[in-house]
Design an enzyme around this catalytic site. Structure first.
Site, PDB file in Angstrom:
ATOM      1  N   TYR A 267      -5.854 -16.415 -18.323  1.00 28.33           N
ATOM      2  CA  TYR A 267      -5.043 -16.222 -19.525  1.00 28.33           C
ATOM      3  C   TYR A 267      -3.591 -16.442 -19.139  1.00 28.33           C
ATOM      4  CZ  TYR A 267      -2.720 -13.728 -23.379  1.00 28.33           C
ATOM      5  OH  TYR A 267      -1.907 -13.378 -24.437  1.00 28.33           O
TER       6      TYR A 267
ATOM      7  N   ASP B 250       0.629 -19.370 -12.178  1.00 32.18           N
ATOM      8  CA  ASP B 250       1.015 -18.298 -13.090  1.00 32.18           C
ATOM      9  C   ASP B 250       0.966 -16.999 -12.297  1.00 32.18           C
ATOM     10  OD1 ASP B 250       1.124 -16.229 -14.871  1.00 32.18           O
ATOM     11  OD2 ASP B 250      -0.254 -17.109 -16.334  1.00 32.18           O
TER      12      ASP B 250
ATOM     13  N   LYS C 174       6.510  -9.527 -15.981  1.00 35.30           N
ATOM     14  CA  LYS C 174       6.114  -8.148 -15.636  1.00 35.30           C
ATOM     15  C   LYS C 174       7.033  -7.462 -14.624  1.00 35.30           C
ATOM     16  CE  LYS C 174       1.376  -8.952 -17.107  1.00 35.30           C
ATOM     17  NZ  LYS C 174       0.908  -8.184 -18.246  1.00 35.30           N
TER      18      LYS C 174
HETATM   19  N1  HOZ Z   1      -2.261  -9.383 -22.321  1.00 40.16           N
HETATM   20  C1  HOZ Z   1      -2.135  -8.115 -21.671  1.00 40.16           C
HETATM   21  C2  HOZ Z   1      -3.223  -7.885 -20.698  1.00 40.16           C
HETATM   22  N2  HOZ Z   1      -3.576  -8.952 -19.869  1.00 40.16           N
HETATM   23  C3  HOZ Z   1      -2.125  -7.011 -22.679  1.00 40.16           C
HETATM   24  C4  HOZ Z   1      -0.786  -6.588 -23.031  1.00 40.16           C
HETATM   25  C5  HOZ Z   1      -0.742  -5.404 -23.974  1.00 40.16           C
HETATM   26  O1  HOZ Z   1      -1.611  -5.277 -24.822  1.00 40.16           O
HETATM   27  O2  HOZ Z   1       0.160  -4.593 -23.870  1.00 40.16           O
END
Ligand code: HOZ
Length: 427
Positions: free
Chosen positions: A143, A238, A266
């Site tokens: 992802y 990534d 992050k």
């Molecule tokens: N896409 C995030 C986990 N891989 C989730 C982020 C969130 O919902 O805060």
């Protein structure tokens, strides 16, 4: 009467689409109402009723120092006193770029964005602008944020909700993305023979975290580097999750592979919204205003995110030698947990890489998206709810990573294992 999380969620659903601002937070895959958070400190997170949990989600990775680290909080508040955003250059942005490029040598030039999604989206556009090619390749279950080109066979919330892609993405855009099985060198070679000269970029999570944790097998990333170089394809790592998670630098530092572009997010924002793209000077110089590939952002490089990130990176740099211990703590947690599951007769394959881990509810091995999907998600849901009941906050999906932090003590690990013991008694 005191309101519960269920009440707060019902209220949120009246005014927020689906009641949440990011899909996996809604607990759809595990059932029940998501718990509303009041506050957090160190590795402890508290719900609105005041109940305490040991947090292994850590805002999905950024809080590697634990929540509300005093130096990060001080950096944010002293910065805010002097102005929140200017939309004009500040020295903090240059300091951030210097610090990151010193830590990750493949990054010769950097551009800050507001999120990992913006970084990956920009990386794809940049690779297309640089190569003059349109097609890209990714890997099943990886992802890379929610940009149109990248939501093909994606992990994270898309895998959690079991939707194959997303509506709203024009077919002819999705068709420009091919998705390959992770850790499959042969499939990669075949794809290169067929599409190599048409591919602008290959993007990969060098340690996958969005289909649950899946590390690369020996030789896989090395082969990918070789094939992309041979075919003139921009290789994008990534490292939004893995950047500064295992070492003071990227995962690429540990394996000695230099991608052409790297995406970060992050941890480098210390918990504030942030992203970054960096890499080879020749490619990065294509970005406007130096080049003709456009990217911009009103709040990109804003002082709050820069100073929260700088404070975090300075602390991590000083602690660089302690990253090993961080990994060992997660390893200890996972190995003991495996024994507890085995004693109960529940088949669980725990994939752990350094401070990231996912218990897959199946025999395993889990090495790609197809094998991850063999997990028993209803058993996972029972496990998740048991752990929540006993005070441990885990990712509410089989297809996500959990994280350790420098704030987790041995006592916190013991607490989590005790909670697992109690959960297993009730399963
Ligand atoms: N896409 C995030 C986990 N891989 C989730 C982020 C969130 O919902 O805060």
């Amino acid at each position: 009467m005191t309101k519960t999380s269920a009440d707060y969620f019902a209220e949120a659903q009246q005014v927020i689409a689906g009641g949440v601002n990011s899909p996996v937070r809604a607990w759809k895959a595990v059932g029940g109402e998501p718990i509303f958070v009041r506050e957090a400190s160190g590795c402890k997170i508290f719900d609105t009723s005041g109940k305490q949990y040991i947090d292994f989600v850590l805002s999905w990775g950024p809080m590697i120092l634990g929540h509300s680290h005093p130096e990060v909080v001080a950096a944010i508040s002293s910065t805010a006193q002097k102005g929140i955003s200017f939309g004009a250059p500040t020295q903090a942005e240059t300091q951030m770029a210097k610090l990151i490029s010193e830590a990750i040598p493949s990054i010769e030039l950097l551009r800050m964005t507001n999120s990992g999604t913006e970084a990956t989206m920009t990386a794809i556009r940049l690779a297309r602008g640089y190569t003059g090619r349109d097609m890209i390749a990714k890997f099943d279950g990886c992802y890379h944020g929610h940009a149109d080109s990248l939501l093909v066979k994606a992990g994270s919330g898309v895998a959690t909700l079991g939707i194959p892609g997303s509506s709203g993405i024009p077919k002819n855009i999705a068709e420009l993305t091919i998705s390959l099985p992770y850790n499959d060198i042969e499939a990669m070679q075949t794809a290169m023979e067929r599409y190599g000269s048409q591919l602008a970029a290959v993007i990969i999570e060098p340690v996958a975290g969005n289909m649950g944790v899946i590390p690369p097998q020996a030789g896989f990333l090395e082969k990918l580097r070789e094939l992309t170089s041979e075919n003139g394809i921009v290789l994008i790592f990534d490292e939004v999750i893995t950047g500064f998670r295992f070492t003071y630098g990227g995962y690429q530092n540990l394996i000695g592979i230099k991608p052409d572009l790297t995406c970060l997010g992050k941890i480098i924002g210390g918990g504030l919204p942030v992203g970054a793209i960096g890499g080879k000077r020749e490619i990065m110089e294509k970005l406007a205003p130096a080049g003709d590939v456009y990217q911009a952002g009103t709040l990109a490089g804003n002082p709050l995110a820069m100073n929260a990130g700088l404070a975090t990176l300075h602390i991590l740099k000083a602690k660089a030698a302690a990253f090993g211990e961080l990994g060992k703590k997660a390893e200890q947690l996972c190995r003991v947990a495996e024994k507890l599951f085995a004693a109960k007769g529940i088949a669980v394959c725990i994939n752990q890489f350094h401070s990231m881990f996912t218990p897959f509810f199946q025999e395993g091995p889990v090495y790609d998206f197809a094998s991850a999907q063999k997990s028993d998600t209803s058993l996972f849901a029972r496990f998740f709810h048991g752990m929540i009941k006993h005070g441990v906050w885990l990712a509410p999906s089989q297809f996500e990573a959990n994280f350790g932090s420098f704030a987790h003590s041995d006592a916190d690990i013991s607490f989590a294992l005790n909670a697992l013991g109690n959960t297993l008694k009730e399963m």
